[in-house]
Design an enzyme around this catalytic site. Structure first.
Site, short mmCIF file in Angstrom:
data_model
loop_
_atom_site.label_atom_id
_atom_site.label_comp_id
_atom_site.label_asym_id
_atom_site.label_seq_id
_atom_site.Cartn_x
_atom_site.Cartn_y
_atom_site.Cartn_z
N ASP A 323 0.86 -1.18 0.00
CA ASP A 323 0.00 0.00 0.00
C ASP A 323 0.90 1.24 0.00
O ASP A 323 2.09 1.15 0.30
CB ASP A 323 -0.90 -0.03 1.25
CG ASP A 323 -1.95 1.08 1.27
OD1 ASP A 323 -2.29 1.60 0.19
OD2 ASP A 323 -2.41 1.43 2.36
N TRP A 473 -4.98 4.23 0.52
CA TRP A 473 -5.95 3.16 0.22
C TRP A 473 -5.69 2.58 -1.17
O TRP A 473 -6.61 2.36 -1.96
CB TRP A 473 -7.39 3.67 0.33
CG TRP A 473 -7.73 4.24 1.67
CD1 TRP A 473 -7.67 3.58 2.88
CD2 TRP A 473 -8.16 5.57 1.98
NE1 TRP A 473 -8.05 4.43 3.90
CE2 TRP A 473 -8.36 5.65 3.37
CE3 TRP A 473 -8.42 6.69 1.20
CZ2 TRP A 473 -8.78 6.81 4.01
CZ3 TRP A 473 -8.84 7.84 1.83
CH2 TRP A 473 -9.02 7.90 3.20
N HIS A 474 -4.40 2.30 -1.44
CA HIS A 474 -4.03 1.65 -2.70
C HIS A 474 -3.62 0.21 -2.41
O HIS A 474 -2.55 -0.25 -2.80
CB HIS A 474 -2.88 2.41 -3.37
CG HIS A 474 -3.26 3.77 -3.84
ND1 HIS A 474 -2.33 4.74 -4.17
CD2 HIS A 474 -4.48 4.33 -4.07
CE1 HIS A 474 -2.97 5.84 -4.57
NE2 HIS A 474 -4.27 5.62 -4.51
N GLN A 475 -4.52 -0.52 -1.73
CA GLN A 475 -4.22 -1.89 -1.33
C GLN A 475 -4.01 -2.76 -2.57
O GLN A 475 -4.80 -2.71 -3.51
CB GLN A 475 -5.37 -2.46 -0.50
CG GLN A 475 -5.69 -1.64 0.74
CD GLN A 475 -6.81 -0.64 0.56
OE1 GLN A 475 -7.02 -0.12 -0.53
NE2 GLN A 475 -7.54 -0.34 1.62
#
Length: 538
Positions: A323, A473-475
């Site tokens: 992330d 929130w770039h999982q």
């Protein structure tokens, strides 16, 4: 009238409602393809398959309708966080963040993340895509191949750049033009620090050391253009595409080595629906590994611990979590006394260490205040402007575990932000880098004082970063594509050892891309659709 404009008419909306009401009331026991998840990859796959009228497609979405002001009006994006349109995941308390447990938002609504995000369009760096191709052993993932996809799908609204940008495609992208003198001053300040300016963010700039450019977003006249609205909605009046909302995929059904269908929690019942050709998991980097593990596909020891019968031992499922951490934000008080409205002005990509092969610092800059609860405690004044430093090449890796065999048992997410000392070092450098630009001669007329972090250095700056870092929130990366023992899918996105099952979402990334992840997820969807069409000759 363009196809997209036609979908905004009342008549089209009524046709969609009537058609989908009929299709969902008469759900079939089997479809040719079942696509699980309507986010930035799943929406692409569903649309591309449904383009063939002879193919039946079921698109399943755990969330509800996107036809609400909080989604449609792009300026309302933050109101979706923590709402019913957010899965509301939370990471485990993290000692590297002084014990804080970060919220890990993901979209639970038609459109997935593309219905609740900030709509930045960032393609990923040339080196990312070439790395994907090397890991997959497939040149179709390399930068040149992917550049062709981006050109084909884009409808670029900025200055013409035919080598890099496309027009007339499904994906409307526009540059955010500076609206005040501070915008050009950022460019000048960056130039004085040796950072070149570029004509657009997603052309030449994504091939080199970084630079300064306009921000690009998927917004038209203030209206959000989610991937679902651009790809799926225009096809929802057709008889071969069924879109079922409030439908949570809980398990895959597998016979021998063949995935045959899905179990879906819908309207208080469990539905079992078969897939004649293939199932595509596009549930995102948390729910895709969760459903795989609940279906017996994962690390044998983990599944045994929970009493889940083993279908396929794939130890990489749920591992390699990545992330992008960010600070929201570094704030300077403006010379002008009046309050400043929020408005992005520019984006800077650069390297925290010149020896790196790819830029690792991402710094959007905007007029106005952009703060999180952590940084809001500094009480910044309303007459401010903000840098939002983040690192996009983290070395830290986390993992996802099940806490029980039931679909209602929550996952345990160890995100491990800043878990590797190099990530803390890069994040501190990123704050210092923003400072260097803010302190340049070009920006002097706009700076009264540094408010956040307020001149901290050394250990106090490190402590500030640990106290205040949050997430983009770039999982990603929890079911990675590759050829080693920890890979979950091959270069064609097939799940190893299971027939008729592919994954198309951010979980297949071997490493998280350099920048916001929506655009790469669209490409993953396009690649998956191409391969499905070839495989089934449709």
């Amino acid at each position: 009238m363009s196809d997209e404009q036609a979908t905004h008419t009342t008549g089209f909306g009524e046709r969609v409602r009537a058609n989908q009401q009929k299709l969902t009331a008469e759900l079939k026991p089997h479809y040719d393809f079942i696509v699980c998840g309507s986010g930035s990859s799943g929406s692409v796959v569903a649309r591309r398959l449904a383009e063939n009228a002879d193919v039946s497609v079921l698109l399943l979405e755990a969330g509800g309708s996107d036809d609400v002001p909080a989604v449609m009006d792009a300026s309302n994006w933050a109101t979706n966080l923590g709402s019913e349109r957010d899965w509301g995941f939370k990471a485990q308390p993290n000692s590297a963040l002084h014990g804080r447990a970060l919220s890990m938002s993901m979209g639970k609504v038609l459109g997935g993340g593309s219905s609740i995000n900030v709509m930045y369009w960032v393609r990923g760096h040339k080196n990312d895509w070439n790395y994907f191709a090397d890991e997959a052993g497939d040149a179709a993932w390399n930068y040149e191949s992917v550049l062709n996809i981006y050109r084909r799908i884009e409808d670029w609204q900025g200055e013409p750049d035919p080598k890099y940008r496309g027009t007339g495609g499904l994906v409307y992208v526009r540059p955010s033009l500076p609206t005040s003198p501070i915008g050009p001053a950022i460019y000048e300040g960056a130039r004085s620090a040796g950072i070149p300016s570029f004509e657009n963010l997603n052309g030449r700039m994504m091939e080199g050391d970084g630079g300064c450019s306009l921000i690009e977003r998927r917004i038209r006249d203030g209206r959000r253009l989610s991937v679902f609205r651009s790809y799926v909605f225009p096809y929802m009046d057709r008889p071969n595409l069924t879109v079922l909302t409030e439908a949570m995929v809980t398990r895959l059904t597998v016979e021998g080595k063949r995935a045959t269908g899905v179990e879906v929690a819908h309207d208080g019942k469990v539905l079992r629906i078969g897939a004649g050709l293939e199932i595509v998991l596009s549930l995102g980097a948390i729910n895709t590994p969760k459903v795989l593990m609940q279906s017996g596909i994962g690390n044998q020891a983990e599944l045994q611990r929970l009493g889940i019968p083993l279908v396929r031992h794939l130890p990489g499922v749920g591992e390699n979590f990545q992330d992008h951490p960010l600070l929201l934000g570094c704030v300077w008080e403006h010379q002008q006394p009046e309050a400043v409205a929020q408005k992005e002005q520019a984006m800077v990509f650069w390297k925290s260490d010149p020896s790196l092969d790819t830029p690792d610092m991402l710094c959007p800059m905007g007029e106005g205040l952009f703060v999180s609860p952590e940084t809001a405690q500094f009480n910044p004044p309303e007459n401010s402007w903000t840098f939002i430093p983040g690192i996009v090449r983290p070395k830290s890796r986390g993992h996802i575990r099940l806490t029980g065999p039931s679909p209602l048992d929550p996952v345990e997410l160890t995100a491990n932000h800043l878990g590797v000392p190099d990530d803390l070092k890069a994040m501190v450098r990123c704050v210092e880098f923003c400072r260097e630009i803010a302190n340049s001669a070009a920006l002097r007329p706009f700076v009264k004082r540094e408010v956040i972090p307020g001149g901290m250095k050394g250990k106090s700056l490190e402590a500030f970063v640990r106290d205040c870092v949050v997430t983009y929130w770039h999982q990603a990366c929890t079911a990675k594509m590759g050829r080693d023992s920890m890979s979950v899918v091959d270069g064609k996105l097939n799940v190893y050892g299971i027939d008729n099952l592919r994954i198309a979402d951010g979980s297949i990334m071997p490493r998280v891309t350099t920048g916001n992840t929506m655009a790469p997820c669209v490409v993953i969807g396009e690649r998956a659709a191409e391969m499905l069409k070839i495989s089934h000759r449709i």
